[in-house]
Motif scaffolding. Sequence first.
Motif, mmCIF file in Angstrom:
data_model
loop_
_atom_site.group_PDB
_atom_site.id
_atom_site.type_symbol
_atom_site.label_atom_id
_atom_site.label_comp_id
_atom_site.label_asym_id
_atom_site.label_seq_id
_atom_site.Cartn_x
_atom_site.Cartn_y
_atom_site.Cartn_z
ATOM 1 N N MET A 1 0.818 -1.191 0.000
ATOM 2 C CA MET A 1 0.000 0.000 0.000
ATOM 3 C C MET A 1 0.863 1.256 0.000
ATOM 4 S SD MET A 1 -3.061 0.925 0.013
ATOM 5 C CE MET A 1 -4.091 2.283 0.339
ATOM 6 N N MET A 2 1.957 1.195 0.750
ATOM 7 C CA MET A 2 2.866 2.336 0.841
ATOM 8 C C MET A 2 3.552 2.597 -0.497
ATOM 9 S SD MET A 2 3.756 4.486 2.986
ATOM 10 C CE MET A 2 4.999 5.564 3.561
ATOM 11 N N ILE A 3 3.849 1.534 -1.218
ATOM 12 C CA ILE A 3 4.519 1.685 -2.513
ATOM 13 C C ILE A 3 3.586 2.366 -3.512
ATOM 14 C CG2 ILE A 3 5.492 0.410 -4.467
ATOM 15 C CD1 ILE A 3 6.483 -1.650 -2.473
ATOM 16 N N ILE A 4 2.312 1.996 -3.491
ATOM 17 C CA ILE A 4 1.350 2.599 -4.408
ATOM 18 C C ILE A 4 1.182 4.087 -4.086
ATOM 19 C CG2 ILE A 4 -1.063 2.602 -5.115
ATOM 20 C CD1 ILE A 4 -1.070 -0.421 -4.700
ATOM 21 N N SER A 5 1.132 4.426 -2.796
ATOM 22 C CA SER A 5 1.018 5.832 -2.406
ATOM 23 C C SER A 5 2.246 6.619 -2.837
ATOM 24 C CB SER A 5 0.863 5.952 -0.892
ATOM 25 O OG SER A 5 -0.218 5.208 -0.439
ATOM 26 N N LEU A 6 3.421 6.033 -2.660
ATOM 27 C CA LEU A 6 4.659 6.702 -3.045
ATOM 28 C C LEU A 6 4.736 6.895 -4.556
ATOM 29 C CD1 LEU A 6 7.354 7.832 -2.049
ATOM 30 C CD2 LEU A 6 8.307 5.552 -2.415
ATOM 31 N N MET A 7 4.361 5.877 -5.306
ATOM 32 C CA MET A 7 4.380 5.984 -6.772
ATOM 33 C C MET A 7 3.353 7.012 -7.254
ATOM 34 S SD MET A 7 6.769 4.167 -7.814
ATOM 35 C CE MET A 7 6.629 3.552 -9.441
ATOM 36 N N SER A 8 2.194 7.048 -6.611
ATOM 37 C CA SER A 8 1.185 8.041 -6.984
ATOM 38 C C SER A 8 1.675 9.452 -6.704
ATOM 39 C CB SER A 8 -0.115 7.792 -6.217
ATOM 40 O OG SER A 8 -0.643 6.540 -6.533
ATOM 41 N N LEU A 9 2.341 9.639 -5.579
ATOM 42 C CA LEU A 9 2.882 10.942 -5.239
ATOM 43 C C LEU A 9 3.973 11.370 -6.218
ATOM 44 C CD1 LEU A 9 2.867 13.268 -3.193
ATOM 45 C CD2 LEU A 9 4.678 12.059 -1.976
ATOM 46 N N ILE A 10 4.835 10.439 -6.589
ATOM 47 C CA ILE A 10 5.895 10.745 -7.562
ATOM 48 C C ILE A 10 5.276 11.091 -8.919
ATOM 49 C CG2 ILE A 10 7.817 9.736 -8.866
ATOM 50 C CD1 ILE A 10 8.539 8.186 -6.318
ATOM 51 N N LEU A 11 4.292 10.312 -9.343
ATOM 52 C CA LEU A 11 3.630 10.573 -10.626
ATOM 53 C C LEU A 11 2.922 11.925 -10.613
ATOM 54 C CD1 LEU A 11 2.946 9.354 -13.379
ATOM 55 C CD2 LEU A 11 0.886 8.455 -12.353
ATOM 56 N N PHE A 12 2.239 12.239 -9.531
ATOM 57 C CA PHE A 12 1.568 13.528 -9.409
ATOM 58 C C PHE A 12 2.575 14.674 -9.449
ATOM 59 C CE2 PHE A 12 -0.095 16.983 -6.740
ATOM 60 C CZ PHE A 12 -1.221 17.295 -7.468
ATOM 61 N N THR A 13 3.705 14.501 -8.768
ATOM 62 C CA THR A 13 4.738 15.539 -8.752
ATOM 63 C C THR A 13 5.325 15.752 -10.141
ATOM 64 O OG1 THR A 13 5.271 14.898 -6.482
ATOM 65 C CG2 THR A 13 6.871 16.262 -7.622
ATOM 66 N N ILE A 14 5.624 14.675 -10.839
ATOM 67 C CA ILE A 14 6.189 14.793 -12.190
ATOM 68 C C ILE A 14 5.191 15.457 -13.127
ATOM 69 C CG2 ILE A 14 6.940 13.467 -14.208
ATOM 70 C CD1 ILE A 14 8.214 11.484 -12.257
ATOM 71 N N CYS A 15 3.928 15.063 -13.059
ATOM 72 C CA CYS A 15 2.905 15.668 -13.923
ATOM 73 C C CYS A 15 2.727 17.151 -13.609
ATOM 74 C CB CYS A 15 1.576 14.942 -13.762
ATOM 75 S SG CYS A 15 1.559 13.297 -14.474
ATOM 76 N N SER A 16 2.738 17.498 -12.331
ATOM 77 C CA SER A 16 2.588 18.903 -11.946
ATOM 78 C C SER A 16 3.761 19.736 -12.442
ATOM 79 C CB SER A 16 2.481 19.021 -10.429
ATOM 80 O OG SER A 16 1.353 18.348 -9.971
ATOM 81 N N ILE A 17 4.974 19.212 -12.289
ATOM 82 C CA ILE A 17 6.160 19.936 -12.764
ATOM 83 C C ILE A 17 6.106 20.126 -14.271
ATOM 84 C CG2 ILE A 17 8.672 19.757 -13.041
ATOM 85 C CD1 ILE A 17 8.730 18.451 -10.257
ATOM 86 N N MET A 18 5.710 19.089 -15.008
ATOM 87 C CA MET A 18 5.623 19.204 -16.467
ATOM 88 C C MET A 18 4.548 20.201 -16.883
ATOM 89 S SD MET A 18 6.303 15.340 -17.735
ATOM 90 C CE MET A 18 6.270 15.809 -19.443
#
Length: 117
Positions: free
Chosen positions: A1-18
Amino acid sequence: MMIISLMSLILFTICSIMMIISFIISKKSFMDREKASPFECGFDPKSSSRLPFSLHFFLIAVIFLIFDVEITLLIPMILTIKISNLINYSLVMSFFILILLIGLYHEWNQGALNWTN
Protein backbone atom coordinates in the motif's frame (compact mmCIF):
# COMPACT_ATOMS: atom_id res chain seq x y z
CA MET A 1 0.00 0.00 0.00
CA MET A 2 2.87 2.34 0.84
CA ILE A 3 4.52 1.68 -2.51
CA ILE A 4 1.35 2.60 -4.41
CA SER A 5 1.02 5.83 -2.41
CA LEU A 6 4.66 6.70 -3.04
CA MET A 7 4.38 5.98 -6.77
CA SER A 8 1.19 8.04 -6.98
CA LEU A 9 2.88 10.94 -5.24
CA ILE A 10 5.89 10.75 -7.56
CA LEU A 11 3.63 10.57 -10.63
CA PHE A 12 1.57 13.53 -9.41
CA THR A 13 4.74 15.54 -8.75
CA ILE A 14 6.19 14.79 -12.19
CA CYS A 15 2.91 15.67 -13.92
CA SER A 16 2.59 18.90 -11.95
CA ILE A 17 6.16 19.94 -12.76
CA MET A 18 5.62 19.20 -16.47
CA MET A 19 2.38 21.19 -16.51
CA ILE A 20 4.03 24.18 -14.81
CA ILE A 21 6.98 24.07 -17.22
CA SER A 22 4.68 23.87 -20.26
CA PHE A 23 2.60 26.77 -18.92
CA ILE A 24 5.72 28.91 -18.49
CA ILE A 25 7.14 28.01 -21.92
CA SER A 26 3.88 28.58 -23.79
CA LYS A 27 3.47 32.22 -22.78
CA LYS A 28 2.66 34.19 -25.88
CA SER A 29 4.26 37.50 -26.62
CA PHE A 30 2.28 40.72 -26.86
CA MET A 31 -0.05 40.64 -29.85
CA ASP A 32 -0.84 43.97 -31.45
CA ARG A 33 -3.49 44.77 -34.04
CA GLU A 34 -1.12 44.53 -37.00
CA LYS A 35 0.12 41.08 -36.08
CA ALA A 36 -3.41 39.80 -35.54
CA SER A 37 -4.74 41.09 -38.88
CA PRO A 38 -4.46 39.04 -42.09
CA PHE A 39 -1.74 39.99 -44.55
CA GLU A 40 -2.81 41.02 -48.07
CA CYS A 41 0.29 42.19 -49.93
CA GLY A 42 0.89 45.03 -47.49
CA PHE A 43 -2.58 46.55 -47.90
CA ASP A 44 -5.42 46.63 -45.43
CA PRO A 45 -7.83 43.75 -46.04
CA LYS A 46 -10.87 44.59 -48.15
CA SER A 47 -13.20 42.33 -46.21
CA SER A 48 -13.22 40.29 -43.06
CA SER A 49 -11.06 37.18 -43.14
CA ARG A 50 -13.75 35.28 -41.26
CA LEU A 51 -16.47 33.70 -43.33
CA PRO A 52 -19.96 33.68 -41.86
CA PHE A 53 -20.90 30.20 -40.66
CA SER A 54 -24.42 28.90 -40.56
CA LEU A 55 -25.29 27.96 -36.99
CA HIS A 56 -28.27 25.97 -38.24
CA PHE A 57 -26.01 23.84 -40.45
CA PHE A 58 -23.77 23.21 -37.44
CA LEU A 59 -26.75 22.07 -35.33
CA ILE A 60 -27.89 19.69 -38.08
CA ALA A 61 -24.35 18.26 -38.28
CA VAL A 62 -24.21 17.74 -34.51
CA ILE A 63 -27.62 16.04 -34.51
CA PHE A 64 -26.44 13.79 -37.35
CA LEU A 65 -23.30 12.85 -35.41
CA ILE A 66 -25.27 12.08 -32.27
CA PHE A 67 -27.68 9.79 -34.10
CA ASP A 68 -24.83 8.23 -36.06
CA VAL A 69 -23.05 7.30 -32.83
CA GLU A 70 -26.29 5.90 -31.46
CA ILE A 71 -26.67 3.71 -34.53
CA THR A 72 -23.16 2.37 -33.97
CA LEU A 73 -24.25 1.49 -30.44
CA LEU A 74 -27.36 -0.31 -31.72
CA ILE A 75 -25.56 -2.60 -34.18
CA PRO A 76 -23.62 -4.59 -31.55
CA MET A 77 -26.81 -4.93 -29.54
CA ILE A 78 -28.48 -6.55 -32.53
CA LEU A 79 -25.57 -8.95 -32.96
CA THR A 80 -25.65 -10.03 -29.29
CA ILE A 81 -29.35 -10.93 -29.21
CA LYS A 82 -28.59 -14.68 -29.41
CA ILE A 83 -26.32 -14.78 -26.39
CA SER A 84 -28.19 -12.44 -24.03
CA ASN A 85 -31.18 -12.81 -21.73
CA LEU A 86 -34.25 -11.86 -23.74
CA ILE A 87 -36.03 -9.96 -20.94
CA ASN A 88 -32.98 -7.87 -20.03
CA TYR A 89 -32.19 -7.35 -23.69
CA SER A 90 -35.74 -6.14 -24.40
CA LEU A 91 -35.68 -3.71 -21.47
CA VAL A 92 -32.31 -2.24 -22.39
CA MET A 93 -33.18 -1.95 -26.08
CA SER A 94 -36.60 -0.41 -25.33
CA PHE A 95 -35.07 2.11 -22.93
CA PHE A 96 -32.36 3.03 -25.44
CA ILE A 97 -34.84 3.53 -28.28
CA LEU A 98 -37.15 5.48 -25.95
CA ILE A 99 -34.29 7.88 -25.16
CA LEU A 100 -33.62 8.25 -28.91
CA LEU A 101 -37.27 8.99 -29.64
CA ILE A 102 -37.54 11.51 -26.79
CA GLY A 103 -34.42 13.28 -28.09
CA LEU A 104 -35.76 13.28 -31.64
CA TYR A 105 -39.12 14.67 -30.45
CA HIS A 106 -37.36 17.38 -28.45
CA GLU A 107 -35.27 18.44 -31.47
CA TRP A 108 -38.35 18.41 -33.67
CA ASN A 109 -40.35 20.41 -31.12
CA GLN A 110 -37.56 23.01 -30.83
CA GLY A 111 -37.52 23.42 -34.62
CA ALA A 112 -33.92 22.28 -35.08
CA LEU A 113 -34.94 19.86 -37.83
CA ASN A 114 -36.58 22.52 -40.02
CA TRP A 115 -34.06 23.51 -42.64
CA THR A 116 -35.71 26.84 -43.41
CA ASN A 117 -37.29 29.06 -40.81
